[in-house]
Design a protein around this motif. Structure first.
Motif, PDB file in Angstrom:
ATOM      1  N   TYR A  76     -44.636 -45.406 -30.847  1.00 47.96           N
ATOM      2  CA  TYR A  76     -44.720 -45.163 -29.405  1.00 47.96           C
ATOM      3  C   TYR A  76     -43.763 -44.030 -29.024  1.00 47.96           C
ATOM      4  N   PRO A  77     -44.052 -42.823 -29.485  1.00 48.58           N
ATOM      5  CA  PRO A  77     -43.128 -41.697 -29.250  1.00 48.58           C
ATOM      6  C   PRO A  77     -42.947 -41.352 -27.776  1.00 48.58           C
ATOM      7  N   GLU A  78     -43.874 -41.822 -26.926  1.00 46.22           N
ATOM      8  CA  GLU A  78     -43.748 -41.534 -25.494  1.00 46.22           C
ATOM      9  C   GLU A  78     -42.659 -42.379 -24.837  1.00 46.22           C
ATOM     10  N   VAL A  79     -42.243 -43.472 -25.509  1.00 46.19           N
ATOM     11  CA  VAL A  79     -41.169 -44.316 -24.976  1.00 46.19           C
ATOM     12  C   VAL A  79     -39.829 -43.635 -25.256  1.00 46.19           C
ATOM     13  N   MET A 103     -43.038 -57.742 -27.609  1.00 45.63           N
ATOM     14  CA  MET A 103     -43.369 -57.499 -26.209  1.00 45.63           C
ATOM     15  C   MET A 103     -44.264 -56.270 -26.055  1.00 45.63           C
ATOM     16  N   ILE A 104     -43.976 -55.235 -26.831  1.00 46.35           N
ATOM     17  CA  ILE A 104     -44.784 -54.023 -26.754  1.00 46.35           C
ATOM     18  C   ILE A 104     -46.208 -54.288 -27.245  1.00 46.35           C
ATOM     19  N   LYS A 105     -46.318 -55.075 -28.296  1.00 46.29           N
ATOM     20  CA  LYS A 105     -47.656 -55.410 -28.802  1.00 46.29           C
ATOM     21  C   LYS A 105     -48.420 -56.302 -27.821  1.00 46.29           C
ATOM     22  N   MET A 106     -47.691 -56.934 -26.907  1.00 42.46           N
ATOM     23  CA  MET A 106     -48.326 -57.713 -25.843  1.00 42.46           C
ATOM     24  C   MET A 106     -48.652 -56.818 -24.636  1.00 42.46           C
ATOM     25  N   LYS A 107     -48.605 -55.509 -24.870  1.00 34.22           N
ATOM     26  CA  LYS A 107     -48.959 -54.488 -23.865  1.00 34.22           C
ATOM     27  C   LYS A 107     -47.905 -54.326 -22.768  1.00 34.22           C
ATOM     28  N   MET A 108     -46.692 -54.797 -23.030  1.00 36.84           N
ATOM     29  CA  MET A 108     -45.609 -54.592 -22.066  1.00 36.84           C
ATOM     30  C   MET A 108     -44.747 -53.426 -22.552  1.00 36.84           C
ATOM     31  N   VAL A 109     -45.283 -52.226 -22.340  1.00 38.45           N
ATOM     32  CA  VAL A 109     -44.647 -51.007 -22.856  1.00 38.45           C
ATOM     33  C   VAL A 109     -43.804 -50.363 -21.757  1.00 38.45           C
ATOM     34  N   PRO A 110     -42.492 -50.269 -21.954  1.00 41.37           N
ATOM     35  CA  PRO A 110     -41.626 -49.669 -20.929  1.00 41.37           C
ATOM     36  C   PRO A 110     -41.632 -48.140 -21.039  1.00 41.37           C
ATOM     37  N   ASP A 111     -41.146 -47.501 -19.987  1.00 42.42           N
ATOM     38  CA  ASP A 111     -40.976 -46.042 -20.025  1.00 42.42           C
ATOM     39  C   ASP A 111     -39.715 -45.673 -20.812  1.00 42.42           C
ATOM     40  N   ILE A 112     -38.674 -46.499 -20.642  1.00 39.93           N
ATOM     41  CA  ILE A 112     -37.373 -46.241 -21.278  1.00 39.93           C
ATOM     42  C   ILE A 112     -36.870 -47.525 -21.925  1.00 39.93           C
ATOM     43  N   VAL A 113     -36.257 -47.390 -23.097  1.00 36.85           N
ATOM     44  CA  VAL A 113     -35.603 -48.515 -23.758  1.00 36.85           C
ATOM     45  C   VAL A 113     -34.107 -48.240 -23.841  1.00 36.85           C
ATOM     46  N   LEU A 114     -33.307 -49.136 -23.261  1.00 41.45           N
ATOM     47  CA  LEU A 114     -31.854 -49.082 -23.440  1.00 41.45           C
ATOM     48  C   LEU A 114     -31.550 -49.901 -24.690  1.00 41.45           C
TER      49      LEU A 114
END
Length: 215
Positions: free
Chosen positions: A75-78, A43-54
């Protein structure tokens, strides 16, 4: 703009329950739920990068430890908030070493989850006093070279902490710092919040463990 969240948990009922809970918080929006680390990476590689991951820890194929480490490296900003039934010291420390910004037990109350999310947004981390204690006991001394920066303390707050580790009263601390007692009250409230403690004793213990003050 709402803070976006991805939920990674191989138990569908848990993921759905978490998603429903988070959606009740006005400031947050669930982007998606996935059952494992590989699906999150897709999902992240599909450009769906969240701010937070639970992030759950115990998952088949790619577990929470490996997923957290991949995010840390790519993606250290996640911001990762680990969610687990496991309260063992080694699990907590390993997740934090792998980049998790906080650790929450699945049995927590809704307001604790909200508090953790708010802390991640506002401070960049969520460390309860228990988690801090586990870190200090188990992590290498060099892991956090500057605990003052880690906690977001300014120079006046740091000075207040060091003076509070003495037998001075708050009024005497105010006199030494050349400020009013009300200003010292402000320092105390801010420091308690940043250290996630509720008493002067708790503050002193954390300060000693983090070597902000040395006996």
């Amino acid at each position: 703009m709402k803070t976006t969240i991805a939920i990674v948990d191989d138990h569908e009922l848990m993921a759905k329950a978490l998603s429903g809970l988070v959606q009740k918080f006005e400031e947050y929006d669930v982007l998606y739920e996935v059952p494992g680390g590989n699906e999150l990476i897709y999902m992240i590689k599909m450009k769906m990068v969240p701010d937070i991951v639970l992030l759950d820890i115990n998952m088949p194929e790619m577990d929470g430890y490996d997923t957290a480490l991949w995010l840390k490296n790519n993606y250290p900003e996640v911001k990762v908030l680990a969610l687990s039934m496991n309260d063992k010291e080694e699990s907590i420390v390993r997740m934090l070493r792998n980049g998790a910004r906080g650790y929450l037990l699945k049995g927590c109350k809704p307001h604790e989850l909200k508090q953790a999310l708010d802390s991640l947004v506002q401070k960049g981390y969520y460390y309860t006093e228990y988690i801090t204690n586990q870190l200090i006991k188990s992590l290498n001394p060099d892991t956090f070279k500057n605990p003052v920066d880690m906690l977001g303390l300014n120079e006046r707050e740091t000075n207040f902490i060091r003076l509070s580790c003495s037998d001075l009263t708050y009024a005497e601390i105010a006199d030494k710092m050349c400020v009013s007692p009300r200003t010292v009250d402000g320092y105390r409230e801010s420091v308690f919040q940043k250290m996630n403690v509720k008493s002067r004793v708790g503050m002193v213990l954390v300060a000693i463990r983090l070597k902000i003050f040395e006996i």
